[in-house]
Design an enzyme around this catalytic site. Structure first.
Site, mmCIF file in Angstrom:
data_model
loop_
_atom_site.group_PDB
_atom_site.id
_atom_site.type_symbol
_atom_site.label_atom_id
_atom_site.label_comp_id
_atom_site.label_asym_id
_atom_site.label_seq_id
_atom_site.Cartn_x
_atom_site.Cartn_y
_atom_site.Cartn_z
ATOM 1 N N GLY A 1 4.998 39.992 -41.071
ATOM 2 C CA GLY A 1 5.968 40.915 -41.131
ATOM 3 C C GLY A 1 4.233 41.580 -40.502
ATOM 4 N N GLU B 1 -3.874 34.333 -40.491
ATOM 5 C CA GLU B 1 -3.825 34.610 -42.674
ATOM 6 C C GLU B 1 -3.755 32.864 -42.109
ATOM 7 O OE1 GLU B 1 -1.707 38.961 -43.291
ATOM 8 O OE2 GLU B 1 0.057 36.542 -42.640
HETATM 9 C C1 5RP Z 1 0.998 40.140 -42.113
HETATM 10 C C2 5RP Z 1 1.448 39.649 -44.016
HETATM 11 C C3 5RP Z 1 2.070 40.436 -44.790
HETATM 12 O O1 5RP Z 1 0.358 39.718 -45.682
HETATM 13 C C4 5RP Z 1 3.053 41.021 -45.555
HETATM 14 O O2 5RP Z 1 3.477 41.445 -44.101
HETATM 15 C C5 5RP Z 1 3.153 42.185 -46.834
HETATM 16 O O3 5RP Z 1 3.122 43.180 -46.245
HETATM 17 P P1 5RP Z 1 2.652 44.564 -47.110
HETATM 18 O O4 5RP Z 1 1.904 43.938 -48.081
HETATM 19 O O5 5RP Z 1 2.379 45.689 -46.131
HETATM 20 O O6 5RP Z 1 4.256 44.794 -47.317
HETATM 21 O O7 5RP Z 1 2.108 39.169 -43.688
HETATM 22 O O8 5RP Z 1 1.086 39.236 -41.384
#
Ligand code: 5RP
Length: 219
Positions: A93, A100
């Site tokens: 997201g 990651e």
């Molecule tokens: C980034 C990610 C994040 O860990 C994922 O989107 C969750 O984000 P948030 O803690 O803001 O809800 O995968 O690439």
């Protein structure tokens, strides 16, 4: 709820660890906490998974290193967009999925911190699957991804394509649900032009869920 989960994960941190530092608003709470722990004398080195995390880690004076200098990571703390009962994840997201996934892959232990809204019966129900692709020929890659029966959209920010830290695009693939995440992860990554996709299979060791009732742990 996010802070509860993130701060709980910090209890697993020990002196001299090499830490993988994930990306996102939940991980930000962990970064602030780690900053405090470092200020109080904790000796760790962190490997950030994004420019955003690197910036916050620097603000918090968390000592940083790289995967090149430290190829073995003791513990990674990261967030997720969806988690199923088999600890399989959708991530990306925040657009940092490739770094990651690499950091998770080279970690002895991966703890995922989420709020309770992220726990789903089947992956793909609420969240589109992000796929990082090279810019070259991205429209062909998009057409190929559609063959998996999903709607594919180029991620945009202020009407311009979103650019990842690796200078690539993200194609968000909206599925009804993902019936076979194990196969889909492999199939998507076999398309030329795809750098990585946001399915994380067999990488998470423990999920810490912050809920209104407190903390729950899966795994
Ligand atoms: C980034 C990610 C994040 O860990 C994922 O989107 C969750 O984000 P948030 O803690 O803001 O809800 O995968 O690439």
């Amino acid at each position: 709820m996010k802070r509860l989960a993130a701060e709980k994960a910090c209890e697993y941190i020990e002196d001299e660890m090499i830490l993988g530092l994930g990306t996102g608003s939940t991980v930000d709470y962990a970064l602030r906490k780690i900053g405090k722990m470092v200020n109080e004398g904790l000796k760790i080195k962190g490997i950030p998974t994004s420019f955003r995390t690197k910036k916050i880690a620097k603000e918090e004076k968390i000592p940083l290193t790289s995967l090149e200098e430290n190829p073995e990571i003791d513990l990674t703390i990261d967030g997720a967009d969806e988690v199923d009962s088999e600890l399989r994840l959708i991530k990306g997201g925040g657009g940092a999925l490739t770094r990651e996934k690499m950091i998770a892959y080279y970690s002895k232990k991966v703890i995922i911190v989420i709020d309770e809204t992220k726990v789903v019966k089947m992956l793909g129900i609420d969240f589109s699957l992000p796929v990082e692709v090279v810019k070259f020929g991205w429209t062909s890659t998009k057409e190929k991804l559609k063959e998996f029966n999903c709607n594919v959209e180029l991620r945009k920010i202020m009407n311009n394509p979103y650019i990842t830290d690796n200078s690539n695009y993200i194609l968000d693939c909206e599925f009804d649900r993902i019936k076979d995440p194990v196969k889909l992860e492999i199939d998507i990554n076999s398309i030329p032009g795809v750098v990585e996709n946001g399915l994380f299979i067999g990488l998470a060791d423990e999920i810490i869920v912050g809920s209104k009732q407190g903390i729950k742990t899966l795994g």
